[in-house]
Design an enzyme around this catalytic site. Structure first.
Site: not given
Length: 241
Positions: A55-57
């Site tokens: 997942l994106d940060r």
């Protein structure tokens, strides 16, 4: 960022562990490797750990890591073959014309902005289904189902149709959601010098994930919305009344 990993485990068996990742934490180490990542925290707890997807940060929610090589191969193949169901919830800017729809626009790396993606006709096929769950004056709560797993896919697609994810500094205006925007008679409390945002991070959460385990058991996992996200929706609903 210090947090108890045990509090974030949604499900665990001998093959994989599913985590409800907080926003702001990297899924896997970046190139410099200086920052804390979910993978490095899990390594300390489980020893060997294998990345299945990420997942994106700044996106919160469900992310799965395999605990052995066989599970890694089995799960990775499902993710690559699009045999998993991935559902996200997000707050977007504005009201969408259509309550539901499909965005089928190819995505590629941005030609000039490093680390960003963009819709480009020579990009890779990218498909996002969306459905508006609730509309507010300034925002809409939307459910997304991604049929492809491109980097920043939902964020790029929503920017493309003119409704970027709220608080998205890369693809939207990056502005926080404030109570003063929603309440006409808002008063700052005397203890505060400036208003504290309701939400000041990417308003995107990976809420459901379905796939098959090694023995062909079907897993359908859910991660509840984080507290800040829930509180924001609560205030939006109040303002709407």
């Amino acid at each position: 960022m210090s947090f108890m990993i045990a509090d974030h485990i949604v499900f665990q068996n001998e093959d994989f562990v599913a985590i409800n990742k907080p926003s702001g934490l990297l899924t896997i180490p970046d190139r410099e490797g200086k920052e804390l990542s979910l993978k490095s925290i899990l390594k300390e707890r489980f020893g060997e750990i294998f990345t299945v997807h990420r997942l994106d940060r700044d996106t919160s929610g469900l992310v799965v890591f395999a605990l052995n090589e066989a599970a890694h191969k089995h799960l990775s193949q499902q993710f690559e073959a699009r045999e998993t169901d991935k559902i996200y919830n997000g707050l977007v800017l504005g009201k969408l014309i259509s309550e539901e729809g499909v965005i089928n626009e190819p995505i590629a790396e941005h030609p000039t902005k490093r680390g960003l993606m963009t819709v480009w006709r020579k990009g890779k096929e990218s498909v996002t289904e969306y459905k508006v769950l609730e509309s507010f004056r300034l925002y809409s709560l939307v459910q997304f189902k991604i049929l492809t797993g491109r980097t920043h896919q939902i964020r790029v697609h929503m920017k493309h149709i003119g409704h970027p994810i709220a608080c998205d500094a890369s693809y939207g205006d990056g502005k926080p959601i404030l109570l003063s925007q929603l309440k006409t008679k808002f008063k700052l409390s005397q203890a505060d010098e400036e208003e504290r945002p309701l939400l000041n991070r990417l308003a995107l959460h990976s809420s459901q994930l379905s796939f098959h385990g090694i023995n062909n058991d079907h897993f359908s996992l859910q991660a509840p919305l984080p507290k800040d996200f829930r509180a924001t929706i609560n205030q939006l609903q109040k303002a709407k009344r």
